[in-house]
Design an enzyme around this catalytic site. Structure first.
Site, mmCIF file in Angstrom:
data_model
loop_
_atom_site.group_PDB
_atom_site.id
_atom_site.type_symbol
_atom_site.label_atom_id
_atom_site.label_comp_id
_atom_site.label_asym_id
_atom_site.label_seq_id
_atom_site.Cartn_x
_atom_site.Cartn_y
_atom_site.Cartn_z
ATOM 1 N N HIS A 17 13.468 -2.946 -4.207
ATOM 2 C CA HIS A 17 12.969 -1.516 -3.718
ATOM 3 C C HIS A 17 13.700 -1.084 -2.602
ATOM 4 O O HIS A 17 14.343 -0.176 -2.682
ATOM 5 C CB HIS A 17 11.397 -1.712 -3.251
ATOM 6 C CG HIS A 17 11.000 -0.324 -2.715
ATOM 7 N ND1 HIS A 17 10.169 0.329 -3.520
ATOM 8 C CD2 HIS A 17 11.215 0.186 -1.500
ATOM 9 C CE1 HIS A 17 9.795 1.419 -2.440
ATOM 10 N NE2 HIS A 17 10.381 1.064 -1.323
ATOM 11 N N GLU A 18 13.974 -1.958 -1.434
ATOM 12 C CA GLU A 18 14.643 -1.613 -0.436
ATOM 13 C C GLU A 18 16.121 -1.293 -0.735
ATOM 14 O O GLU A 18 16.651 -0.126 -0.100
ATOM 15 C CB GLU A 18 14.456 -2.563 0.558
ATOM 16 C CG GLU A 18 12.955 -2.815 1.264
ATOM 17 C CD GLU A 18 12.487 -1.458 1.822
ATOM 18 O OE1 GLU A 18 13.303 -0.740 2.096
ATOM 19 O OE2 GLU A 18 11.339 -1.062 1.499
ATOM 20 N N HIS A 50 16.652 2.042 -2.124
ATOM 21 C CA HIS A 50 16.919 3.237 -1.173
ATOM 22 C C HIS A 50 18.172 3.457 -0.638
ATOM 23 O O HIS A 50 18.605 4.471 -0.371
ATOM 24 C CB HIS A 50 16.061 2.765 0.078
ATOM 25 C CG HIS A 50 14.316 3.234 0.008
ATOM 26 N ND1 HIS A 50 13.989 4.369 -0.472
ATOM 27 C CD2 HIS A 50 13.452 2.263 0.231
ATOM 28 C CE1 HIS A 50 12.914 4.089 -0.364
ATOM 29 N NE2 HIS A 50 12.360 3.013 0.092
ATOM 30 N N TYR A 67 13.548 12.518 2.494
ATOM 31 C CA TYR A 67 12.168 11.943 2.617
ATOM 32 C C TYR A 67 11.199 12.600 3.182
ATOM 33 O O TYR A 67 10.464 12.132 4.291
ATOM 34 C CB TYR A 67 12.746 10.619 3.506
ATOM 35 C CG TYR A 67 11.779 9.318 3.278
ATOM 36 C CD1 TYR A 67 11.865 8.813 2.151
ATOM 37 C CD2 TYR A 67 11.143 8.941 4.261
ATOM 38 C CE1 TYR A 67 11.252 7.431 1.786
ATOM 39 C CE2 TYR A 67 10.010 7.847 3.824
ATOM 40 C CZ TYR A 67 10.279 7.091 2.812
ATOM 41 O OH TYR A 67 9.545 5.976 2.517
ATOM 42 N N ASP A 106 2.630 9.800 6.901
ATOM 43 C CA ASP A 106 3.518 8.882 5.815
ATOM 44 C C ASP A 106 4.412 10.017 5.135
ATOM 45 O O ASP A 106 4.625 9.919 3.785
ATOM 46 C CB ASP A 106 2.705 8.361 4.818
ATOM 47 C CG ASP A 106 3.271 7.545 3.854
ATOM 48 O OD1 ASP A 106 4.641 6.942 4.133
ATOM 49 O OD2 ASP A 106 3.333 7.209 2.579
ATOM 50 N N HIS A 161 4.544 7.403 0.041
ATOM 51 C CA HIS A 161 3.957 6.082 -0.476
ATOM 52 C C HIS A 161 2.738 6.388 -1.382
ATOM 53 O O HIS A 161 2.266 5.499 -1.866
ATOM 54 C CB HIS A 161 3.974 5.205 0.280
ATOM 55 C CG HIS A 161 4.926 4.241 1.110
ATOM 56 N ND1 HIS A 161 5.385 5.209 2.189
ATOM 57 C CD2 HIS A 161 5.892 3.488 0.777
ATOM 58 C CE1 HIS A 161 6.440 4.574 2.689
ATOM 59 N NE2 HIS A 161 6.952 3.745 1.763
HETATM 60 ZN ZN LIG Z 1 10.289 2.305 0.104
#
Ligand SMILES: [Zn+2]
Length: 349
Positions: free
Chosen positions: A167-168, A171, A182, A264, A269
Site C-alpha cells: 500500500h505505502e 503511494h 490527496y 482525514d 481513508h
Molecule cells: Zn495510504
C-alpha cells in the site's frame, strides 16, 4: 514534475482518535503522540513539497536495491543503516520482514506490469523500522517507507503485513504517475489504488485467485483483544472492525453512504471503500488472478497519462471502462467494469 504534499499513513486518524480516548494510558498516550507526530509530519511534508522528486537512479535492474534502517525508537530519519541488499538475514525479524515486503512489492510490479520499482526507473527502496516511541503508524514520506512498532496490544508490528508495505509503496507509484491530489474524491482514489495494489502484492506473493484472497488491508495488525480482522476490507467495506476501543469501520460500499467530512483530508481513508469495492467486484466477476485483468485495467488507468490529478470517482470510472475496452475489447472485462461501477453508485453514462 509537480509534487503534491502527500503524506499517506496506513492507520487513519479516526482509529487513532478513538485510541487516544482510551482509559488505558498505555494506549491513549502513544495514540495521542502518533496523532501529534502525524500532524507535524504532514506539515513538514507540505513545506518540503516542491523540492522535486527523488532522482531516478541509474539503469533499471530486474533486482530490487533495498536498504533497511533502524530508528531505534527515535524520530530521526532514516536512522542507522542495518541491512543492505546482499546482506544475510538480520537477527531483528522486523528488518527481515521489511526487506521481504519491499521485495514482494518490487517483484509484483516488475512481473505483473513490467514496472521497474515505484518510479519505473529502478528507484532504490529504503525503509526505516522501529520509528518513534510506540509510533502507531506507517507512512511513505515521498522518499522512503517508515514503520512504527505499533501501540501496545492494540496495533501490532506493521512489518507483519505485506499489503501494508505494498500500500505505502503504491503511494510512491501514484506520486510518480497520476499524482492524484490527496483530498476529497481524488484523495480517496489515491488511497483506493494503494489498497488495491497493496492487496494484489499479497495475492501475487501467495499465488491466490480472487476467490481465495482475503481482500483485507492490515490483516493481523490488531492484537487478540480487538474485535476486528483488519483496517479495511475491499470485499465488504465497513465490516473490518467493530470494537469498543477502535469504534466501527466507517467505510461505505456505495455512493448512497458517501461520507462528507473535513477530517482525514475529506475522508480519504473512508470513501476509498467505494472504488475499493468496485475493484473487488470487477476482480471477482472475472475470477482467476486479479492482477491479470482487473489489476491490469486499474494499473493502465493509473499510469496511462490520462488520469487527471483532480479526477473524481466518475472520471476514474469512465477511464477504467475506456481502458478495459482498449486492452480487452468488447468482452467480459468491459461488462464487469460497467456493472461494478453501477453497483457502487457511480454509473458510467
Ligand atoms: Zn495510504
Amino acid at each position: 514534475m509537480k509534487t503534491t504534499a502527500t503524506f499517506c499513513t496506513i492507520v487513519p486518524p479516526h482509529i487513532l482518535d478513538k485510541l487516544a480516548q482510551s482509559e488505558d494510558p498505555a494506549v491513549s498516550e502513544p495514540a495521542r503522540r502518533t496523532l501529534e507526530r502525524d500532524a507535524l509530519l504532514r506539515t513538514q511534508r507540505r513545506i518540503s513539497a516542491g523540492r522535486g522528486e527523488a532522482a531516478p537512479a541509474g539503469t533499471p535492474s530486474d533486482r530490487p536495491q533495498r536498504t533497511i534502517y533502524d530508528a531505534a525508537q527515535q524520530d530521526t530519519l532514516p536512522g542507522a543503516k542495518v541491512h543492505a541488499e546482499s546482506d544475510r538475514p538480520a537477527k531483528d525479524q522486523a528488518v527481515n520482514r521489511a526487506h521481504a515486503g519491499l521485495g514482494a512489492t518490487f517483484d509484483f510490479y516488475l512481473k505483473a506490469y513490467g514496472r521497474h520499482s515505484i518510479d519505473d526507473c529502478g528507484l532504490p527502496l529504503d525503509a526505516t523500522v522501529h520509528y518513534g516511541d510506540n509510533y502507531g503508524n506507517v507512512f511513505w514520506n515521498g522518499e522512503q517507507m517508515v514503520l512504527g512498532d505499533g501501540i501496545g496490544k492494540v496495533l501490532l508490528d506493521f512489518t507483519e503485513s505485506p499489503e501494508v508495505i505494498g500500500h505505502e509503496l503504491t503511494h510512491g507509484v501514484t506520486q510518480s504517475t497520476a499524482n492524484l491530489e490527496y483530498f476529497g474524491q481524488s484523495g480517496a482514489l489515491n488511497e483506493s489504488v494503494a489498497d488495491v495494489f497493496g492487496s494484489l502484492v499479497k495475492q501475487y506473493a501467495l499465488g491466490q485467485t480472487a476467490d481465495q484472497a482475503d481482500w483485507l488491508i492490515g490483516a493481523g495488525l490488531f492484537g487478540p483483544a480487538i474485535r476486528g480482522v483488519a483496517l479495511r476490507s475491499l470485499k465488504a467495506p465497513g465490516t473490518a472492525y467493530d470494537d469498543p476501543q477502535l469504534g466501527k469501520d466507517p467505510q461505505p460500499t456505495t455512493m448512497d453512504d458517501y461520507v462528507r467530512t473535513s477530517r482525514d483530508s475529506g475522508g480519504v481513508h473512508i470513501n476509498s471503500g467505494i472504488p475499493n469495492h468496485a475493484f473487488y467486484l470487477v476482480a471477482s466477476a472475472l475470477g482467476g488472478h486479479a492482477w491479470e485483468q482487473a489489476g491490469k485495467i486499474w494499473y493502465a488507468t493509473l499510469t496511462g497519462g490520462e488520469l487527471a490529478a483532480d479526477a473524481d470517482f466518475a472520471d476514474f470510472a469512465r477511464l477504467t471502462a475506456a481502458t478495459a475496452r482498449s486492452l480487452f475489447g468488447e468482452g467480459d472485462e468491459i461488462q464487469a467494469v460497467l456493472k461494478a461501477w453501477s453497483m457502487v453508485g457511480v454509473p458510467i453514462a
